[in-house]
Design an enzyme around this catalytic site. Structure first.
Site, PDB file in Angstrom:
ATOM      1  N   GLU A   1       0.829  -1.215   0.000  1.00 43.92           N
ATOM      2  CA  GLU A   1       0.000   0.000   0.000  1.00 43.92           C
ATOM      3  C   GLU A   1       0.859   1.259   0.000  1.00 43.92           C
ATOM      4  O   GLU A   1       0.569   2.222  -0.718  1.00 43.92           O
ATOM      5  CB  GLU A   1      -0.911  -0.002   1.224  1.00 43.92           C
ATOM      6  CG  GLU A   1      -1.712   1.277   1.400  1.00 43.92           C
ATOM      7  CD  GLU A   1      -2.638   1.239   2.606  1.00 43.92           C
ATOM      8  OE1 GLU A   1      -3.160   2.318   2.982  1.00 43.92           O
ATOM      9  OE2 GLU A   1      -2.850   0.151   3.173  1.00 43.92           O
ATOM     10  N   ARG A   2       1.924   1.254   0.782  1.00 41.36           N
ATOM     11  CA  ARG A   2       2.749   2.461   0.890  1.00 41.36           C
ATOM     12  C   ARG A   2       3.549   2.711  -0.378  1.00 41.36           C
ATOM     13  O   ARG A   2       3.755   3.863  -0.776  1.00 41.36           O
ATOM     14  CB  ARG A   2       3.637   2.352   2.133  1.00 41.36           C
ATOM     15  CG  ARG A   2       2.824   2.513   3.404  1.00 41.36           C
ATOM     16  CD  ARG A   2       3.507   2.056   4.661  1.00 41.36           C
ATOM     17  NE  ARG A   2       2.586   2.198   5.803  1.00 41.36           N
ATOM     18  CZ  ARG A   2       2.748   1.643   6.985  1.00 41.36           C
ATOM     19  NH1 ARG A   2       3.828   0.892   7.225  1.00 41.36           N
ATOM     20  NH2 ARG A   2       1.863   1.812   7.949  1.00 41.36           N
TER      21      ARG A   2
END
Length: 382
Positions: free
Chosen positions: A242-243
């Site tokens: 996600e990051r």
């Protein structure tokens, strides 16, 4: 990381889809405060975008994370950060753990239709009392026969009002906080799932963000992803994907901010000449472009670690931190060159400015990223 002709062809396909199918509608979706997720996801699914990095066994393309990074960056060309974020939730936030740890039956039931765009997913981690403090979440899933009975609430849930399923992180025991959680697929039409409100936000306006309550929600234990008690670990791995997505998408948005600012300052005339003819404008845009490239390079180093099968936590955390800080500066300084029009909601840079603020909050606030890095450096407790 050197990108191949295959990467560039993939990039062109995404950009063509964005320009033909998405951008003509984003103003209407922003005004409505929601976009037709099922329609958009079905279109993206037909082109393979939702399953680029997912296993071929379930309809994905089986490509490595470098193609996911290209997708994230190119979605930055969507003139609505909320629409891009919603797609990112589907591809890189609520399905990576399912693809990596879910059994064949669970993946057939939920991953395959998510890849095809037939089902919309959301990720249920954040709670009202602590969005970034994952270990402290309070939602519980108690065994009862062959089922879990879920009670609790989740906050800031992207796609929450339209989702067909939630990848929910809940406490399944009273053990240590890092070993008592499980990820569970919860069908959103299950009795006891209550969408209490759609949250009004400063930016990301076309993305539906919900508060959700779970009141004695009963789901089969077969809906658990992987082993019981491993949910925190799975979610931490999922956070790294996600990051990286967040950092690469920010790169795409920043490139768009600079491009639209160049176009505007080339047309806007002050004191008898185009604004961009001023050296101060030229130099600052060149400096911002350099900063964007540095974020891209850092994020792609994290991608290389993922592709090589190594732990990307450190670099993904750095990339997320730097992307959040940089996009705020790029959006602010570009908006300044738009003058009064930049302050008006109708301008593209104004929407970028509002959407960009979330990058330093969502997926772990800047302060959490710094805490992770300080811990990895051995600084905590000194």
């Amino acid at each position: 990381m050197l990108l191949t002709p295959e990467h560039e062809e993939f990039r062109r396909s995404i950009r063509a889809w964005v320009e033909a199918e998405i951008n003509p509608h984003v103003d209407a979706w922003e005004a409505a405060g929601i976009f037709p997720a099922h329609q958009v996801f079905a279109s993206a699914g037909r082109l393979g975008f939702l399953g680029a990095t997912k296993p071929e066994a379930y309809g994905g393309l089986g490509l490595d994370e470098s193609f996911g990074a290209v997708l994230a960056e190119e979605l930055g060309a969507i003139r609505s950060g909320g629409v891009a974020m919603a797609i990112g939730v589907q591809t890189d936030m609520c399905t990576p753990a399912l693809a990596a740890e879910g059994g064949p039956a669970l993946c057939e039931e939920w991953l395959r239709p998510a890849i095809e765009g037939r089902l919309v997913g959301c990720i249920g981690v954040s709670e009202a009392g602590g969005g970034s403090d994952v270990a402290a979440l309070r939602t519980s899933a108690v065994r009862d026969g062959a089922d879990y009975v879920i009670d609790g609430s989740k906050m800031w849930i992207t796609n929450g009002t339209q989702a067909d399923f939630c990848c929910l992180l809940a406490n399944t025991s009273d053990g240590p906080v890092h070993r008592n959680k499980s990820l569970i697929i919860v069908p959103m039409k299950t009795k006891g799932v209550q969408i209490t409100r759609k949250i009004d936000k400063m930016g990301m306006c076309a993305s539906d963000t919900a508060e959700i309550f779970f009141d004695a929600v009963r789901v089969p234990q077969a809906n658990r992803i992987g082993e019981e008690g491993m949910g925190f670990i799975y979610q931490m791995r999922q956070f790294q994907i996600e990051r990286i997505w967040g950092a690469m998408n920010a790169v795409g948005i920043m490139r768009r901010a600079i491009a639209c600012t160049i176009a505007y300052t080339s047309e806007r005339r002050t004191f008898g000449r185009p604004l961009i003819a001023n050296q101060v404008v030229q130099f600052r845009l060149a400096e911002l472009e350099t900063e964007v490239e540095s974020v891209s390079a850092l994020a792609m180093r994290a991608v290389e670690e993922v592709v090589a099968g190594r732990d990307a936590t450190r670099l993904a955390t750095m990339a997320k931190l730097r992307a959040g800080r940089t996009i705020r500066r790029v959006a602010d300084e570009c908006l300044q060159f738009w003058g009064g029009l930049g302050f008006a909601s109708e301008s593209e840079i104004n929407r970028i400015y509002r959407d960009a603020r979330l990058v330093s909050i969502g997926g772990g606030a800047d302060e959490v990223m710094l805490q992770i890095l300080a811990k990895m450096m051995g600084l905590l407790g000194r």
